[in-house]
Design an enzyme around this catalytic site. Structure first.
Site, mmCIF file in Angstrom:
data_model
loop_
_atom_site.group_PDB
_atom_site.id
_atom_site.type_symbol
_atom_site.label_atom_id
_atom_site.label_comp_id
_atom_site.label_asym_id
_atom_site.label_seq_id
_atom_site.Cartn_x
_atom_site.Cartn_y
_atom_site.Cartn_z
ATOM 1 N N LYS A 219 0.842 -1.209 0.000
ATOM 2 C CA LYS A 219 0.000 0.000 0.000
ATOM 3 C C LYS A 219 0.867 1.246 0.000
ATOM 4 C CE LYS A 219 0.843 1.267 4.477
ATOM 5 N NZ LYS A 219 1.636 2.444 4.855
ATOM 6 N N ASP B 13 -2.436 -2.084 9.859
ATOM 7 C CA ASP B 13 -2.480 -2.065 8.394
ATOM 8 C C ASP B 13 -2.901 -3.412 7.794
ATOM 9 O OD1 ASP B 13 -1.605 0.550 8.402
ATOM 10 O OD2 ASP B 13 0.472 0.063 7.885
HETATM 11 O O1 C5P Z 1 -0.595 -1.530 14.676
HETATM 12 P P1 C5P Z 1 0.849 -1.740 14.427
HETATM 13 O O2 C5P Z 1 1.442 -2.786 15.319
HETATM 14 O O3 C5P Z 1 1.163 -1.989 12.984
HETATM 15 O O4 C5P Z 1 1.554 -0.360 14.772
HETATM 16 C C1 C5P Z 1 2.948 -0.281 14.944
HETATM 17 C C2 C5P Z 1 3.285 0.925 15.791
HETATM 18 O O5 C5P Z 1 3.033 2.132 15.051
HETATM 19 C C3 C5P Z 1 2.484 1.074 17.056
HETATM 20 O O6 C5P Z 1 3.063 0.366 18.121
HETATM 21 C C4 C5P Z 1 2.549 2.587 17.305
HETATM 22 O O7 C5P Z 1 3.788 2.941 17.871
HETATM 23 C C5 C5P Z 1 2.534 3.143 15.905
HETATM 24 N N1 C5P Z 1 1.174 3.512 15.461
HETATM 25 C C6 C5P Z 1 0.552 4.635 16.002
HETATM 26 N N2 C5P Z 1 -0.701 4.975 15.586
HETATM 27 C C7 C5P Z 1 -1.348 4.233 14.643
HETATM 28 C C8 C5P Z 1 -0.745 3.098 14.081
HETATM 29 C C9 C5P Z 1 0.530 2.753 14.504
HETATM 30 O O8 C5P Z 1 1.126 5.310 16.832
HETATM 31 N N3 C5P Z 1 -2.558 4.606 14.255
#
Ligand code: C5P
Length: 309
Positions: A9, A137
């Site tokens: 993406k 994602d």
């Molecule tokens: O959800 P995911 O594990 O992919 O997100 C990785 C990191 O990215 C999270 O631990 C956070 O630090 C950051 N993040 C965030 N806000 C979001 C998505 C991700 O701060 N909406």
């Protein structure tokens, strides 16, 4: 054996709100799926094991931290399978830690591949819930196309898009950590005196001009509306990205932006010929490791009859 193809993406809009009590940021995240993608092949095995091929294969963890392995275990647990058996082979084309949701794509592909291999027939809404547990994602990689992601990015609403848009992606040497880029975004907001909390930052919303450009298939209008609130943070952590962005614009791209949390840079081109030209210029510029011309939107993760030759 089941093979799933899954897209990368680019965020055509990444509006980042204040940091929430749970550490995440509320987003207005317009996801766009591109043809550059990975393939994940599931074969029967003992336990959950992984292998990986591709130019960045050495950078891919093959232990239980890989989202593909976590996806297989999560799906098995959901169905009460005590002893899941699968070998997952990842044919990796998406840059690793590149801001194109490559790890999330492999998680989504593994959910679908294991579901088919184990004959579980899990309904799509349940797969989307499991995907959201794996990461912000991952649900979009199942859905594909173009979608608005609210919340931390996992609450998806498909968006209309007409025609095909042509993109170039400049791959950097080494990745960037997504949490580190969000932290840098917060730090820059604090430094500027605006603050980074929910009370300080207005809740972001999708830009109507951007949604209209997508619906009309108008690359010039989309180029004018592209926006990424994480771009300043990514460039702050990796100042050389400014050179990459400039090289693509000078080569005739309609617009340039950092893809997600970077360090991959994305360039919108007016057609396929212009994209091929921009990709060649970027490869010759010395400002990136390589560059790929591709297009979108394309569908989300799907079972394909035969693996890539
Ligand atoms: O959800 P995911 O594990 O992919 O997100 C990785 C990191 O990215 C999270 O631990 C956070 O630090 C950051 N993040 C965030 N806000 C979001 C998505 C991700 O701060 N909406």
């Amino acid at each position: 054996m089941v093979t799933v193809r899954v897209p990368a993406k680019v965020n055509v809009q990444l509006g980042v709100g204040g940091v929430r009590p749970d550490g995440y940021h509320d987003l207005a995240n317009v996801f766009f799926a591109v043809a550059l993608g990975d393939q994940v092949t599931a074969t029967p095995g003992e336990g959950v094991t992984l292998s990986c091929d591709g130019p960045d294969a050495d950078a891919v963890p093959l232990d239980d931290s890989n989202l593909a392995a976590r996806a297989a275990r999560l799906l098995a647990a959901h169905h009460g399978l005590a002893d899941p058996g699968v070998h997952l082979h990842i044919d990796k084309a998406i840059p690793v830690a590149g801001g194109m949701a490559g790890g999330s794509a492999d998680g989504a592909a593994a959910l679908l591949a294991c579901d088919a291999l184990w004959g579980l027939d899990t309904p799509q809404p349940v797969l989307l819930e499991l995907a959201a547990e794996l990461g912000s994602d991952v649900p979009f990689a199942l859905l594909g196309g173009v979608a608005l992601g609210r919340g931390r990015g996992e609450l998806l609403e498909p968006l209309p898009a007409a025609g095909t848009f042509h993109w170039v992606f400049a791959v950097a040497d080494g990745g960037l950590s997504t949490p580190a880029v969000f932290r840098e975004c917060d730090r820059l907001r604090e430094e500027s005196g605006l603050g980074s909390s929910l009370a300080d930052v207005p809740t972001p919303d999708a830009d109507p001009a951007l949604l209209a450009a997508l619906a009309e298939g108008d690359p010039v209008a989309l180029a004018a509306a592209l926006a990424n609130d994480l771009q300043a943070a990514a460039v702050s952590l990796r100042p050389a990205l400014a050179d990459t962005l400039r090289a693509g614009t000078e080569a005739g791209a309609l617009a340039a932006l950092v893809s997600g949390s970077g360090p991959t840079c994305a360039f919108l081109a007016k057609d396929a010929d212009a994209a091929a030209h921009v990709a060649a210029a970027l490869r010759a510029s010395g400002t990136c490791r390589t560059a790929h011309a591709t297009h979108g939107p394309v569908p989300g993760a799907r079972v394909v009859s035969a693996p890539r030759p």
